[in-house]
Design a protein around this motif. Structure first.
Motif, PDB file in Angstrom:
ATOM      1  N   MET A   5       0.851  -1.198   0.000  1.00  0.00           N
ATOM      2  CA  MET A   5       0.000   0.000   0.000  1.00  0.00           C
ATOM      3  C   MET A   5       0.885   1.246   0.000  1.00  0.00           C
ATOM      4  N   THR A   6       0.643   2.146  -0.945  1.00  0.00           N
ATOM      5  CA  THR A   6       1.446   3.364  -0.967  1.00  0.00           C
ATOM      6  C   THR A   6       0.746   4.455  -0.167  1.00  0.00           C
ATOM      7  N   ASN A   7       1.551   5.344   0.351  1.00  0.00           N
ATOM      8  CA  ASN A   7       1.003   6.422   1.182  1.00  0.00           C
ATOM      9  C   ASN A   7       0.717   7.672   0.363  1.00  0.00           C
ATOM     10  N   THR A   8       0.100   7.503  -0.787  1.00  0.00           N
ATOM     11  CA  THR A   8      -0.279   8.656  -1.601  1.00  0.00           C
ATOM     12  C   THR A   8      -1.689   8.434  -2.120  1.00  0.00           C
ATOM     13  N   THR A   9      -2.306   9.506  -2.591  1.00  0.00           N
ATOM     14  CA  THR A   9      -3.624   9.373  -3.208  1.00  0.00           C
ATOM     15  C   THR A   9      -3.425   9.247  -4.704  1.00  0.00           C
ATOM     16  N   ASN A  10      -4.535   9.178  -5.453  1.00  0.00           N
ATOM     17  CA  ASN A  10      -4.452   8.956  -6.903  1.00  0.00           C
ATOM     18  C   ASN A  10      -3.579   9.980  -7.606  1.00  0.00           C
ATOM     19  N   ASN A  11      -3.640  11.231  -7.132  1.00  0.00           N
ATOM     20  CA  ASN A  11      -2.881  12.279  -7.815  1.00  0.00           C
ATOM     21  C   ASN A  11      -1.479  12.440  -7.218  1.00  0.00           C
ATOM     22  N   GLN A  12      -1.030  11.418  -6.497  1.00  0.00           N
ATOM     23  CA  GLN A  12       0.337  11.409  -5.965  1.00  0.00           C
ATOM     24  C   GLN A  12       0.603  12.494  -4.942  1.00  0.00           C
ATOM     25  N   LYS A  13      -0.431  13.072  -4.372  1.00  0.00           N
ATOM     26  CA  LYS A  13      -0.229  14.034  -3.289  1.00  0.00           C
ATOM     27  C   LYS A  13      -0.167  13.259  -1.982  1.00  0.00           C
ATOM     28  N   GLN A  14       0.674  13.700  -1.059  1.00  0.00           N
ATOM     29  CA  GLN A  14       0.697  13.039   0.247  1.00  0.00           C
ATOM     30  C   GLN A  14      -0.628  13.284   0.959  1.00  0.00           C
ATOM     31  N   LEU A  15      -1.129  12.205   1.555  1.00  0.00           N
ATOM     32  CA  LEU A  15      -2.422  12.287   2.246  1.00  0.00           C
ATOM     33  C   LEU A  15      -2.203  12.488   3.748  1.00  0.00           C
TER      34      LEU A  15
ATOM     35  N   ILE B  91      -6.591  22.130   8.285  1.00  0.00           N
ATOM     36  CA  ILE B  91      -7.057  21.634   6.981  1.00  0.00           C
ATOM     37  C   ILE B  91      -6.858  22.707   5.908  1.00  0.00           C
ATOM     38  N   LEU B  92      -7.226  23.941   6.237  1.00  0.00           N
ATOM     39  CA  LEU B  92      -7.080  25.066   5.311  1.00  0.00           C
ATOM     40  C   LEU B  92      -5.629  25.204   4.844  1.00  0.00           C
ATOM     41  N   GLN B  93      -4.696  25.215   5.798  1.00  0.00           N
ATOM     42  CA  GLN B  93      -3.283  25.405   5.425  1.00  0.00           C
ATOM     43  C   GLN B  93      -2.730  24.200   4.656  1.00  0.00           C
ATOM     44  N   LEU B  94      -3.161  22.994   5.020  1.00  0.00           N
ATOM     45  CA  LEU B  94      -2.707  21.803   4.277  1.00  0.00           C
ATOM     46  C   LEU B  94      -3.176  21.858   2.824  1.00  0.00           C
ATOM     47  N   LEU B  95      -4.450  22.222   2.617  1.00  0.00           N
ATOM     48  CA  LEU B  95      -4.971  22.324   1.242  1.00  0.00           C
ATOM     49  C   LEU B  95      -4.225  23.416   0.472  1.00  0.00           C
ATOM     50  N   GLN B  96      -3.970  24.538   1.140  1.00  0.00           N
ATOM     51  CA  GLN B  96      -3.240  25.639   0.488  1.00  0.00           C
ATOM     52  C   GLN B  96      -1.826  25.212   0.102  1.00  0.00           C
ATOM     53  N   GLN B  97      -1.257  24.262   0.881  1.00  0.00           N
ATOM     54  CA  GLN B  97       0.113  23.810   0.606  1.00  0.00           C
ATOM     55  C   GLN B  97       0.178  22.593  -0.313  1.00  0.00           C
ATOM     56  N   GLY B  98      -0.985  22.168  -0.838  1.00  0.00           N
ATOM     57  CA  GLY B  98      -0.986  21.115  -1.850  1.00  0.00           C
ATOM     58  C   GLY B  98      -1.075  19.691  -1.341  1.00  0.00           C
ATOM     59  N   TYR B  99      -1.457  19.505  -0.086  1.00  0.00           N
ATOM     60  CA  TYR B  99      -1.675  18.148   0.420  1.00  0.00           C
ATOM     61  C   TYR B  99      -3.094  17.687   0.092  1.00  0.00           C
ATOM     62  N   ALA B 100      -3.274  16.370   0.051  1.00  0.00           N
ATOM     63  CA  ALA B 100      -4.624  15.802   0.064  1.00  0.00           C
ATOM     64  C   ALA B 100      -4.986  15.598   1.531  1.00  0.00           C
TER      65      ALA B 100
ATOM     66  N   ILE C  21     -17.952  22.542   7.665  1.00  0.00           N
ATOM     67  CA  ILE C  21     -16.504  22.593   7.394  1.00  0.00           C
ATOM     68  C   ILE C  21     -16.249  23.237   6.035  1.00  0.00           C
ATOM     69  N   LYS C  22     -17.045  22.826   5.049  1.00  0.00           N
ATOM     70  CA  LYS C  22     -16.863  23.401   3.701  1.00  0.00           C
ATOM     71  C   LYS C  22     -17.152  24.904   3.698  1.00  0.00           C
TER      72      LYS C  22
ATOM     73  N   ASN D 198     -12.113  24.621  -4.397  1.00  0.00           N
ATOM     74  CA  ASN D 198     -12.149  23.278  -4.960  1.00  0.00           C
ATOM     75  C   ASN D 198     -11.934  22.256  -3.838  1.00  0.00           C
ATOM     76  N   PHE D 199     -12.846  21.296  -3.755  1.00  0.00           N
ATOM     77  CA  PHE D 199     -12.776  20.319  -2.657  1.00  0.00           C
ATOM     78  C   PHE D 199     -12.339  18.925  -3.133  1.00  0.00           C
ATOM     79  N   ASP D 200     -11.698  18.866  -4.304  1.00  0.00           N
ATOM     80  CA  ASP D 200     -11.270  17.565  -4.846  1.00  0.00           C
ATOM     81  C   ASP D 200     -10.270  16.865  -3.926  1.00  0.00           C
ATOM     82  N   ASP D 201      -9.463  17.646  -3.207  1.00  0.00           N
ATOM     83  CA  ASP D 201      -8.412  17.054  -2.357  1.00  0.00           C
ATOM     84  C   ASP D 201      -8.864  16.862  -0.913  1.00  0.00           C
ATOM     85  N   LEU D 202     -10.162  17.013  -0.659  1.00  0.00           N
ATOM     86  CA  LEU D 202     -10.670  16.863   0.710  1.00  0.00           C
ATOM     87  C   LEU D 202     -11.721  15.769   0.753  1.00  0.00           C
TER      88      LEU D 202
END
Length: 349
Positions: free
Chosen positions: A1-11, A26-35, A49-50, A60-64
């Motif tokens: 099992m890899t520790n990434t999501t489909n788009n290869q962002k660290q989860l 959550i806000l800062q993680l999304l701003q910094q490009g994490y899933a 939350i949204k 955009n909530f694709d990474d959440l």
């Protein structure tokens, strides 16, 4: 099992996503490009939350993603941690003010934490960052004269220590013990915030700042003699992310504090100067310590305050700033930001 999501962002899994600190993380993680995946006790909280995140510019909530999970049950924690590189464990059971037995606060805190840690270990998570508390550092120390640091732990043998501080201390100690004895190489860092202020993101805000609202509305006529550190929630969030990513942070605790100490009257005076329109509502009197202690015998809401009136509360920000290069706003800026956001959102009536 890899520790990434489909788009290869660290989860990153953030537990308790509807909380004041958690939403800012959550806000800062999304701003910094994490899933980001977050747990909620009920999926009904997702819209709140949204809304908070949209108010802060997230379009955009694709990474959440969301998982329903409760600290009091094993259900779904394996799903929540699956594929995560990091876990930021913010969730904690809501403190009961009117408890009959201290274990009502202590057991759920420890058991819930261990549930999350076991699931994280079994999922191959690299590092857990625990949102602990200043309550695990300062309580039960008499005649203190030097600032509290990360070396300090609350003294659980002290007479006058509130079960909330005991629960915070015991759950953090349980976390470190788990890492040492059963962690299988999983890393950990802890963040211990003092009083958390800063911008509320929507009208469905956390209750951690209710005292600011009550002061501005004129509901508090006089204040207990309580000194405290204060820190901006945005800086608490950034410290969690530094504790998550910095190689130096593994195995370390970090006090989230500006190193300033303010009385509750100092807070009222900051508000008075910043918001003259509300000046007449703000308290000008201090309640003698003995009055608070007597009143606490009859009013459960005052029990925790009664254990800390007149107490020493100096803290040091040195470790986080020097080891991790953390920067923070002033306590005054954090307090003003809290009030301004509440006024702007129409929370202050």
């Amino acid at each position: 099992m890899t520790n990434t999501t489909n788009n290869q962002k660290q989860l990153v899994l953030v537990t308790g996503g509807s909380g004041f600190i958690a939403v800012h993380i959550i806000l800062q993680l999304l701003q910094q490009g994490y899933a980001v995946r977050t747990t909620v006790r009920s999926l009904k909280r997702i819209d709140n939350i949204k809304e908070d995140l949209q108010n802060s510019g997230i379009k955009n909530f694709d990474d959440l993603s969301f998982v329903e999970a409760d600290l009091s049950s094993d259900k779904n924690w394996d799903m929540a941690t699956d594929g995560a590189t990091y876990v930021i464990h913010v969730a904690s059971p809501t403190p009961k003010l009117n408890f009959k037995n201290p274990d009502e606060m202590i057991r759920p805190a420890v058991d819930g934490l261990l549930r999350v840690y076991r699931a994280a270990r079994d999922a191959g998570v690299k590092r857990v960052v625990l949102t602990s508390a200043y309550g695990a550092v300062f309580a039960g120390h008499k005649n203190r004269q030097t600032p509290y640091t990360e070396e300090d732990w609350s003294n659980l043998d002290a007479k006058n220590i509130h079960p909330y501080q005991i629960s915070k201390t015991m759950s953090e100690k349980a976390a470190w013990k788990f890492i040492e004895e059963e962690g299988n190489g999983m890393e950990m860092a802890a963040v211990n915030p003092v009083g958390v202020m800063g911008p509320v993101l929507s009208a469905k805000y956390s209750h951690s700042n209710v005292q600011i609202q009550q002061m501005l509305e004129g509901k508090i006529k006089s204040l207990p003699n309580v000194d405290s550190g204060y820190v901006d929630v945005r800086d608490v969030a950034s410290l969690h992310i530094l504790a998550m990513t910095s190689p130096k942070a593994a195995g370390q605790r970090f006090l989230a504090t500006t190193g300033e100490t303010l009385s509750m009257m100092d807070v009222a005076n900051i508000l008075r100067n910043a918001f003259p329109k509300y000046a007449d509502n703000l308290p000008t009197k201090t309640i003698p310590n003995f009055v608070v202690k007597i009143a606490a015998k009859f009013n459960p809401n005052l029990r925790m305050i009664a254990t800390i009136v007149g107490g020493y509360a100096e803290t040091s920000d040195k470790k986080a700033t020097t080891m991790l290069g953390w920067t923070h706003r002033s306590a005054k800026e954090a307090i003003i930001a809290t009030a301004q956001s509440m006024i702007d959102l129409g929370i202050v009536k």
